[in-house]
Motif scaffolding. Structure first.
Motif, PDB file in Angstrom:
ATOM      1  N   TRP A  55       0.844  -1.182   0.000  1.00 52.11           N
ATOM      2  CA  TRP A  55       0.000   0.000   0.000  1.00 52.11           C
ATOM      3  C   TRP A  55       0.882   1.234   0.000  1.00 52.11           C
ATOM      4  CZ3 TRP A  55       0.920   2.409   4.729  1.00 52.11           C
ATOM      5  CH2 TRP A  55       1.336   1.591   5.777  1.00 52.11           C
ATOM      6  N   ARG A  56       0.285   2.367  -0.355  1.00 53.25           N
ATOM      7  CA  ARG A  56       1.036   3.625  -0.395  1.00 53.25           C
ATOM      8  C   ARG A  56       0.708   4.423   0.853  1.00 53.25           C
ATOM      9  NH1 ARG A  56       4.253   5.281  -3.861  1.00 53.25           N
ATOM     10  NH2 ARG A  56       3.464   3.888  -5.454  1.00 53.25           N
ATOM     11  N   CYS A  57       1.743   4.830   1.584  1.00 55.07           N
ATOM     12  CA  CYS A  57       1.565   5.597   2.820  1.00 55.07           C
ATOM     13  C   CYS A  57       1.067   6.999   2.481  1.00 55.07           C
ATOM     14  CB  CYS A  57       2.883   5.670   3.592  1.00 55.07           C
ATOM     15  SG  CYS A  57       2.774   6.657   5.102  1.00 55.07           S
ATOM     16  N   GLY A  58      -0.018   7.395   3.144  1.00 47.92           N
ATOM     17  CA  GLY A  58      -0.572   8.724   2.931  1.00 47.92           C
ATOM     18  C   GLY A  58       0.264   9.825   3.546  1.00 47.92           C
ATOM     19  N   SER A  59       1.203   9.460   4.413  1.00 43.58           N
ATOM     20  CA  SER A  59       2.047  10.458   5.063  1.00 43.58           C
ATOM     21  C   SER A  59       3.325  10.737   4.274  1.00 43.58           C
ATOM     22  CB  SER A  59       2.398   9.996   6.479  1.00 43.58           C
ATOM     23  OG  SER A  59       3.244  10.917   7.116  1.00 43.58           O
TER      24      SER A  59
ATOM     25  N   GLU B 124       6.339  -3.140   8.597  1.00 43.24           N
ATOM     26  CA  GLU B 124       6.166  -2.247   7.454  1.00 43.24           C
ATOM     27  C   GLU B 124       7.518  -1.783   6.936  1.00 43.24           C
ATOM     28  OE1 GLU B 124       3.577   0.920   8.707  1.00 43.24           O
ATOM     29  OE2 GLU B 124       2.063  -0.490   9.439  1.00 43.24           O
ATOM     30  N   ILE B 125       7.808  -2.138   5.689  1.00 42.93           N
ATOM     31  CA  ILE B 125       9.084  -1.786   5.081  1.00 42.93           C
ATOM     32  C   ILE B 125       8.831  -0.819   3.939  1.00 42.93           C
ATOM     33  CG2 ILE B 125      11.061  -2.686   3.789  1.00 42.93           C
ATOM     34  CD1 ILE B 125      10.574  -5.343   5.281  1.00 42.93           C
ATOM     35  N   GLY B 126       9.600   0.269   3.898  1.00 43.21           N
ATOM     36  CA  GLY B 126       9.504   1.189   2.777  1.00 43.21           C
ATOM     37  C   GLY B 126       9.166   2.612   3.123  1.00 43.21           C
ATOM     38  N   HIS B 127       8.818   2.880   4.386  1.00 45.18           N
ATOM     39  CA  HIS B 127       8.529   4.272   4.761  1.00 45.18           C
ATOM     40  C   HIS B 127       9.772   5.130   4.595  1.00 45.18           C
ATOM     41  CE1 HIS B 127       4.511   3.852   6.551  1.00 45.18           C
ATOM     42  NE2 HIS B 127       4.908   2.677   7.014  1.00 45.18           N
ATOM     43  N   ALA B 128       9.559   6.387   4.250  1.00 48.17           N
ATOM     44  CA  ALA B 128      10.664   7.335   4.200  1.00 48.17           C
ATOM     45  C   ALA B 128      11.201   7.543   5.611  1.00 48.17           C
ATOM     46  CB  ALA B 128      10.184   8.672   3.618  1.00 48.17           C
ATOM     47  N   ALA B 129      12.475   7.828   5.718  1.00 51.20           N
ATOM     48  CA  ALA B 129      13.091   8.040   7.031  1.00 51.20           C
ATOM     49  C   ALA B 129      12.418   9.184   7.776  1.00 51.20           C
ATOM     50  CB  ALA B 129      14.578   8.325   6.869  1.00 51.20           C
ATOM     51  N   THR B 130      11.797  10.100   7.057  1.00 53.56           N
ATOM     52  CA  THR B 130      11.143  11.256   7.674  1.00 53.56           C
ATOM     53  C   THR B 130       9.631  11.070   7.844  1.00 53.56           C
ATOM     54  OG1 THR B 130      10.890  12.247   5.489  1.00 53.56           O
ATOM     55  CG2 THR B 130      12.867  12.861   6.762  1.00 53.56           C
ATOM     56  N   CYS B 131       9.140   9.854   7.682  1.00 57.18           N
ATOM     57  CA  CYS B 131       7.695   9.609   7.746  1.00 57.18           C
ATOM     58  C   CYS B 131       7.186   9.808   9.177  1.00 57.18           C
ATOM     59  CB  CYS B 131       7.363   8.201   7.265  1.00 57.18           C
ATOM     60  SG  CYS B 131       5.580   7.863   7.275  1.00 57.18           S
ATOM     61  N   ARG B 132       6.360  10.813   9.361  1.00 58.61           N
ATOM     62  CA  ARG B 132       5.838  11.137  10.694  1.00 58.61           C
ATOM     63  C   ARG B 132       4.866  10.067  11.192  1.00 58.61           C
ATOM     64  NH1 ARG B 132       4.799  17.431   9.462  1.00 58.61           N
ATOM     65  NH2 ARG B 132       6.930  18.131   9.775  1.00 58.61           N
ATOM     66  N   ARG B 133       4.031   9.581  10.315  1.00 56.81           N
ATOM     67  CA  ARG B 133       3.051   8.567  10.718  1.00 56.81           C
ATOM     68  C   ARG B 133       3.745   7.318  11.236  1.00 56.81           C
ATOM     69  NH1 ARG B 133      -0.277   4.738   6.734  1.00 56.81           N
ATOM     70  NH2 ARG B 133      -0.655   3.166   8.298  1.00 56.81           N
ATOM     71  N   HIS B 134       4.713   6.821  10.469  1.00 58.31           N
ATOM     72  CA  HIS B 134       5.413   5.596  10.858  1.00 58.31           C
ATOM     73  C   HIS B 134       6.184   5.814  12.166  1.00 58.31           C
ATOM     74  CE1 HIS B 134       7.041   1.634  10.280  1.00 58.31           C
ATOM     75  NE2 HIS B 134       8.284   2.088  10.289  1.00 58.31           N
ATOM     76  N   ALA B 135       6.840   6.968  12.278  1.00 59.62           N
ATOM     77  CA  ALA B 135       7.584   7.272  13.504  1.00 59.62           C
ATOM     78  C   ALA B 135       6.649   7.291  14.710  1.00 59.62           C
ATOM     79  CB  ALA B 135       8.309   8.604  13.367  1.00 59.62           C
ATOM     80  N   ALA B 136       5.469   7.865  14.550  1.00 58.65           N
ATOM     81  CA  ALA B 136       4.502   7.918  15.655  1.00 58.65           C
ATOM     82  C   ALA B 136       4.015   6.519  16.014  1.00 58.65           C
ATOM     83  CB  ALA B 136       3.323   8.815  15.279  1.00 58.65           C
ATOM     84  N   GLU B 137       3.761   5.677  15.012  1.00 55.37           N
ATOM     85  CA  GLU B 137       3.303   4.307  15.287  1.00 55.37           C
ATOM     86  C   GLU B 137       4.390   3.488  15.982  1.00 55.37           C
ATOM     87  OE1 GLU B 137       2.010   2.871  11.482  1.00 55.37           O
ATOM     88  OE2 GLU B 137       0.032   3.778  11.700  1.00 55.37           O
ATOM     89  N   VAL B 138       5.645   3.666  15.550  1.00 58.61           N
ATOM     90  CA  VAL B 138       6.760   2.947  16.174  1.00 58.61           C
ATOM     91  C   VAL B 138       6.936   3.411  17.619  1.00 58.61           C
ATOM     92  CG1 VAL B 138       9.269   2.604  16.123  1.00 58.61           C
ATOM     93  CG2 VAL B 138       7.936   2.416  14.006  1.00 58.61           C
TER      94      VAL B 138
END
Length: 175
Positions: free
Chosen positions: A128-132, A151-165
């Motif tokens: 899927w494509r991350c909306g963030s 989840e593999i592939g988020h940009a290093a600056t992805c705020r959504r992924h960082a918040a979930e982690v």
């Protein structure tokens, strides 16, 4: 609403059935025929002269619907919806199954399997494509608590992924 009115859901079901019948005629060469209901000439229902064409058209609709389910589930993940929310949209009720419904939703989408599932030892993914961050994400499953493991592939600056982690780490520390 009178007793002859139908609900929007019933109207949608009838429209899908009509599309399947039209595909049976246009794609598979069937013809629609009017057949008396219970021997009455005044009351008829539409049937196909070749029911196998109807089966072929319904299978085509099933494949198209399955592809749409996957596409919309991928979009839902991309805008931040959880697998549990997707499970609810799929109509999966936790009381029906032994597995958590988020896992069932993932399996239904990623493995494209009908319920109930056969056991499988192979690892399957959903994309899927991350909306963030806008990146295409490879999602292993909702089974592990930490999104960094799934989840593999988020940009290093992805705020959504960082918040979930970060939320996952806080949850782990609290246990």
């Amino acid at each position: 609403m009178t007793r002859f009115d139908i609900t929007p859901l019933a109207r949608a079901v009838l429209a899908v059935k009509d599309l399947i019948r039209r595909a049976a005629c246009e794609v598979h060469g069937a013809h629609a025929v009017e057949v008396p209901v219970d021997g009455l000439r005044a009351l008829t229902r539409t049937e196909l002269d070749d029911p196998l064409a109807g089966i072929r058209a319904a299978v085509l609709a099933r494949y198209a619907a399955s592809a749409e389910i996957r596409a919309y589930a991928e979009q839902a993940r991309g805008v931040g919806r959880a697998w549990d929310e997707i499970a609810k949209a799929l109509g999966l009720d936790q009381t029906q199954f032994d597995d958590p419904r988020a896992e069932l939703a993932f399996r239904l989408v990623a493995e494209n399997r009908p319920l109930p599932f056969r056991e499988s030892f192979e690892r399957l993914d959903a994309w899927w494509r991350c909306g963030s961050c806008g990146q295409r994400i490879r999602d292993h499953d909702p089974f592990e608590a930490n999104p960094a493991d799934n989840e593999i592939g988020h940009a290093a600056t992805c705020r959504r992924h960082a918040a979930e982690v970060a939320a996952s780490r806080l949850w782990e520390e609290a246990r």
